[in-house]
Design a protein around this motif. Structure first.
Motif, mmCIF file in Angstrom:
data_model
loop_
_atom_site.group_PDB
_atom_site.id
_atom_site.type_symbol
_atom_site.label_atom_id
_atom_site.label_comp_id
_atom_site.label_asym_id
_atom_site.label_seq_id
_atom_site.Cartn_x
_atom_site.Cartn_y
_atom_site.Cartn_z
ATOM 1 N N ILE A 183 0.833 -1.205 0.000
ATOM 2 C CA ILE A 183 0.000 0.000 0.000
ATOM 3 C C ILE A 183 0.865 1.252 0.000
ATOM 4 O O ILE A 183 0.620 2.198 -0.764
ATOM 5 N N ARG A 184 1.909 1.260 0.828
ATOM 6 C CA ARG A 184 2.812 2.416 0.874
ATOM 7 C C ARG A 184 3.466 2.649 -0.484
ATOM 8 O O ARG A 184 3.595 3.777 -0.953
ATOM 9 N N GLN A 185 3.906 1.567 -1.113
ATOM 10 C CA GLN A 185 4.585 1.696 -2.404
ATOM 11 C C GLN A 185 3.652 2.186 -3.500
ATOM 12 O O GLN A 185 4.095 2.819 -4.462
ATOM 13 N N ALA A 196 -3.319 3.520 9.038
ATOM 14 C CA ALA A 196 -3.424 4.078 10.391
ATOM 15 C C ALA A 196 -3.972 3.066 11.382
ATOM 16 O O ALA A 196 -3.744 3.187 12.594
ATOM 17 N N ASN A 197 -4.708 2.063 10.876
ATOM 18 C CA ASN A 197 -5.323 1.081 11.765
ATOM 19 C C ASN A 197 -5.034 -0.336 11.276
ATOM 20 O O ASN A 197 -5.917 -1.193 11.224
ATOM 21 N N ARG A 242 -15.463 5.249 7.034
ATOM 22 C CA ARG A 242 -14.332 5.767 7.801
ATOM 23 C C ARG A 242 -13.409 6.615 6.928
ATOM 24 O O ARG A 242 -12.770 7.564 7.410
ATOM 25 N N ALA A 243 -13.324 6.277 5.655
ATOM 26 C CA ALA A 243 -12.463 7.034 4.733
ATOM 27 C C ALA A 243 -13.197 8.182 4.057
ATOM 28 O O ALA A 243 -12.589 8.963 3.315
ATOM 29 N N ALA A 244 -14.508 8.273 4.314
ATOM 30 C CA ALA A 244 -15.348 9.320 3.706
ATOM 31 C C ALA A 244 -15.310 9.227 2.180
ATOM 32 O O ALA A 244 -15.170 10.237 1.477
ATOM 33 N N SER A 260 5.464 0.077 13.053
ATOM 34 C CA SER A 260 5.466 0.824 11.793
ATOM 35 C C SER A 260 4.423 1.932 11.768
ATOM 36 O O SER A 260 4.579 2.931 11.063
ATOM 37 N N ALA A 261 3.349 1.772 12.556
ATOM 38 C CA ALA A 261 2.316 2.799 12.601
ATOM 39 C C ALA A 261 2.830 4.099 13.224
ATOM 40 O O ALA A 261 2.243 5.163 13.018
ATOM 41 N N HIS A 262 3.925 4.019 13.964
ATOM 42 C CA HIS A 262 4.470 5.195 14.650
ATOM 43 C C HIS A 262 5.829 5.613 14.096
ATOM 44 O O HIS A 262 6.390 6.623 14.537
ATOM 45 N N ALA A 263 6.364 4.863 13.142
ATOM 46 C CA ALA A 263 7.720 5.112 12.648
ATOM 47 C C ALA A 263 7.733 6.095 11.498
ATOM 48 O O ALA A 263 6.881 6.048 10.608
ATOM 49 N N GLU A 264 8.710 6.978 11.503
ATOM 50 C CA GLU A 264 8.915 7.869 10.368
ATOM 51 C C GLU A 264 9.635 7.129 9.245
ATOM 52 O O GLU A 264 9.408 7.414 8.067
#
Length: 290
Positions: A10-12, A30-31, A46-48, A231-235
């Protein structure tokens, strides 16, 4: 069908998504992974966005439909929770016990598996994440605190020892509870917390990352392709392949990533690196360590 950890995929793909599809991606990231098990209607709300947008999103990242996406997520969770015992009992883990001549010899199999894993890990390492990790670790205005797990504390120590030779303000997270609490409680916005967390993830690493971010610090995470909850909190998230024909995860690719980061830090520090090394070598000589 997409390959690799879903969150990583997803990030890629973020840059290829439409604005509405990126909203779905952000909710999932995020979740993660719990949001992936919501219904299409709940996720869309949730994503509107609309339900068809959710469908287009999963298609865009390589899945035929939402059930296909959720099946892949369930399989990933099984892999994330795998232990040496469960891998040993699996039918497809292979064996390093083969010592016959030819392609199945122990040396040939080891060379093939490990060289391939290292090459693939480095090829898939996002350049911007690597550059950001190097930038944070080479920034002399920031303190660096390193933490690892059952096995990976060895890698936190290894990276830490290299950084200590190159710059000031580098510490390993203390083992004693009182010292550890004090170190985490003193984190500020000028701190970088480096965390090593691989499958069978440890909850205390998540808590550490949350504390660091809450106090304004940055988190650099070394993890596997299934992604630690940190990973949810990592930069910065630097992933490595860990699978081998044996029931134990391999950290050979992780060591290659660490060495690559160290090389980047040396380059980023410029002339400060050899100057610091000369100083530490002189101190070592004076106290009889050479």
């Amino acid at each position: 069908m997409a390959s690799g950890a879903l969150a990583d995929v997803i990030r890629q793909k973020l840059g290829d998504l439409s604005p509405a599809e990126r909203k779905v991606a952000r909710v999932l990231l995020a979740n993660y992974p719990s949001a992936g098990f919501e219904t299409i209607a709940v996720l869309a709300d949730r994503a509107a966005v609309s339900a068809p947008t959710v469908i287009r999103f999963v298609n865009r990242i390589g899945y035929k439909g939402f059930p296909d996406f959720q099946t892949a997520l369930r399989e990933e969770l099984d892999d994330r929770n795998a232990s040496p015992l469960s891998l040993y009992q699996s039918a497809d883990h292979g064996s390093f016990a083969e010592t016959a001549d030819g392609e199945n010899s122990l040396i040939q199999r080891g060379g093939s598996v490990f060289s391939s894993a290292v090459a693939q890990t480095l090829a898939e390492l996002p350049p911007h994440d690597l550059e950001r990790a190097v930038s944070l670790l080479a920034d002399g205005k920031r303190r660096v605190l390193l933490a690892g797990g059952r096995f990976t504390h060895l890698f936190a120590h290894y990276l830490g020892l290299h950084l200590m030779q190159l710059r000031d303000d580098v510490k390993l997270l203390p083992a004693l509870d009182v010292e550890r609490t004090a170190a985490l409680g003193s984190l500020t916005r000028r701190d970088v917390l480096v965390v090593f967390d691989f499958r069978r993830y440890e909850q205390d690493k998540v808590t550490m990352a949350e504390l660091a971010v809450r106090q304004g610090g940055k988190v650099v995470l070394f993890t596997d392709r299934w992604l630690s909850p940190v990973s949810a909190h990592a930069e910065v998230v630097l992933t490595s392949l860990v699978t081998t024909p044996s029931p134990y995860d391999s950290f050979v690719p992780t060591l290659a990533v660490i060495e690559t980061v160290v090389a980047g830090v040396v380059g980023a520090l410029g002339e400060d690196a050899p100057a610091r090394l000369r100083h530490t070598e002189e101190i070592a000589r004076r106290i009889g360590l050479q």
